[in-house]
Design an enzyme around this catalytic site. Structure first.
Site, short mmCIF file in Angstrom:
data_model
loop_
_atom_site.label_atom_id
_atom_site.label_comp_id
_atom_site.label_asym_id
_atom_site.label_seq_id
_atom_site.Cartn_x
_atom_site.Cartn_y
_atom_site.Cartn_z
CE LYS A 1 -1.08 -4.18 3.42
NZ LYS A 1 -1.55 -5.52 2.99
CB SER B 1 -0.86 -0.02 1.26
OG SER B 1 -1.39 1.25 1.53
CE1 TYR C 1 -3.66 -2.39 5.80
CE2 TYR C 1 -2.94 -0.56 4.43
CZ TYR C 1 -3.55 -1.79 4.55
OH TYR C 1 -4.04 -2.41 3.44
#
Lengths: 337, 337
Positions: free
Chosen positions: A156, A128, A152
């Site tokens: 990742k 992402s 997040y």
């Protein structure tokens, strides 16, 4: 190892479902066998060669079970499962367990089962733009540093490092795709910081009110917040393509690819909504500024150099938001979203 | 939490031992209490306020034990333990277990014990320029992307991401120091890819033969391989200083600091050896090119912009290799290395 077996984790999610259907329809992989896995049993597409599996991938036995269906060891894994951005920001420990630890368990299993069958498993990972944060250049290039400002993106990036290293050592054949924000996502609002990006289009097109967490009104300067976007069709086409990129085509030192996207501001999104659906649709957007949400989304870059990804054969949306809003309205009318 | 208690993991190592002595002698922390931990019980310096602990940090109970000595919860942790670069390249799985998992366990413990005492524990992590790899600019800056090309650098970068994120969330007070290659390390050769950097000085100064894994002879072009270096004294002074940097002095988006260093080629190292100790010393260097070693070392950058680190109060060696070789010879003569 069979030659045309694809495992998808997070297959119960919206993107996983789209990907499964796209793989079935992919003319380059007739007869593909699909292993669809998620924390709730994914619904099977109307297709013969598919197994579905309910699996909690924080459990090592569940990870192993994915490799022991009637289709055996897959040649390709799409690793799509995870807790979304706002969810992992709010539930930090659960996010680490799923977005870091369970992904690493799947990477490790890909290595083990690949070694036991003597072939490199293609490991396609949905990363992402949330890996980026802090001061950024106006246009992000493959040389731009990724400094996550949220759980997040951090998770990742940790996964990416493992996949790159395992690939470098010849343990897996990793392909890391940093996805733009997808617009328009159908269905109910997701636990993603970026959920509003779709919500402010999707809800009004159905005559429903929606909340924009950026800015306190339609003339707020905060609406100039720029986003890096791709449509669902483009994103799925790129996921399918990722399986076909020859290993030698990638840069030798990394398997990270920022998928192509385009830039639009929240204001431009709303203008496209008004252009396609009129002022009445626009009036359904309420504004309720959410500082956490705005901070996280603002830390993501909104302009990338697409050249490397296009050179690898990935594709990009043309024409900005208006055709995307129009297409989503058509899909709503046809009852397919 | 006591106000002046320092825990050092990897304290049995050479650098950990130097750091312990430097903390004892640090005028800014009189009466410091030291908790020295390593996989073999570290030797205690001649000092009253010290406990030593033998601990395998892949065991959660051992991690907890570090926080339950008579000195209680430390205010500062120096996380120095780990398998060195060549060791983790050759023993990949053991490297992951120690350089990734056990470090994360210590970070987690720092969070837990910090939370239970209501104070942020300073977590000072020894990272490395091995996080860099792939195409690099001539001079590395804080904006340069880190793309590891080896297991050691990958593991360090994963740890960095956790420390940055835990710091951002207010769970620890992380300070990440990317150390230059230290020259001259005393003692027997270490399992580090960079061990030769010290070996080609240390061994000849003692009249011993040594092997240079870069190049196949004294006139090999491979000797122009440039290195990014700091002396032990400078490195230890910077480790001690890291505890004193005010949190607000760091850039808001990252706690990574590349410690100041200087550039020298392998050829310049050998020239400094010859200048200080004569041609006889130089003749003790044998050449045996090691492709793996050369590949990994060549992937590391050799020129950094020191400005940010100097602005934080960290220090740098002046005068290049010659004063460092001279000082090491004096220390050998004095029997202190």
């Amino acid at each position: 190892m069979t030659e045309n077996t694809v495992l998808i984790t997070g297959a119960g999610g919206w993107l996983g479902g789209l990907l499964a259907r796209a793989l079935i329809e992919d003319a380059r992989s007739p007869g593909v066998e699909l292993i669809l896995v998620d924390i709730v049993e994914p619904s099977a597409p109307p297709y013969a060669a598919v197994v579905t599996l309910k699996a909690d991938l924080t459990d090592p036995a569940a990870v192993d079970a994915m490799f022991n269906t009637k289709y055996g060891t897959p040649d390709t894994i799409y690793c799509l499962h995870g807790i979304m951005s706002r969810g992992s920001e709010d539930n930090f420990d659960l996010g680490l367990k799923i977005n870091v630890d369970s992904v690493r368990a799947v990477i490790d299993a890909a290595r083990r089962y690949g070694e036991s069958t003597g072939q490199l498993i293609k490991f396609i990972f949905a990363s992402s733009l949330a890996v980026y944060g802090g001061p950024l250049p106006h246009v992000v290039t493959p040389e731009t540093i990724a400094t996550p400002q949220g759980a997040y993106g951090m998770s990742k990036l940790v996964n990416e490092l493992f996949i790159n290293e395992y690939t470098r050592r010849g343990l897996i054949d990793g392909r890391i795709l940093r996805l733009p924000t997808i617009v328009v996502r159908p269905g109910p609002p997701a636990a993603a910081t970026s959920a509003f990006v779709s919500g402010i289009i999707r809800e009004p097109l159905q005559g429903l009110p929606t909340t924009c967490p950026i800015g306190d009104g339609p003339s707020s300067p905060a609406l100039d917040l720029a986003l890096w976007l791709a449509s669902p069709e483009t994103t799925v086409a790129n996921l399918v393509h990722a399986r076909r990129v020859p290993p030698a085509a990638f840069a030798p030192h990394t398997r990270v690819v920022c998928l192509p996207g385009f830039t639009a501001t929240v204001r431009e999104e709303l203008a496209a909504l008004a252009e396609v659906a009129g002022a009445g649709a626009l009036a359904l957007v309420r504004f309720e500024d959410d500082a956490t949400n705005r901070r996280v989304v603002s830390s993501w870059p909104a302009r990338f150099d697409n050249a490397y990804a296009l050179g690898l054969g990935f594709v990009v949306n043309e024409g900005g938001m208006v055709p995307i809003v129009r297409r989503f309205r058509e899909q709503l009318a046809a009852g397919v979203v």
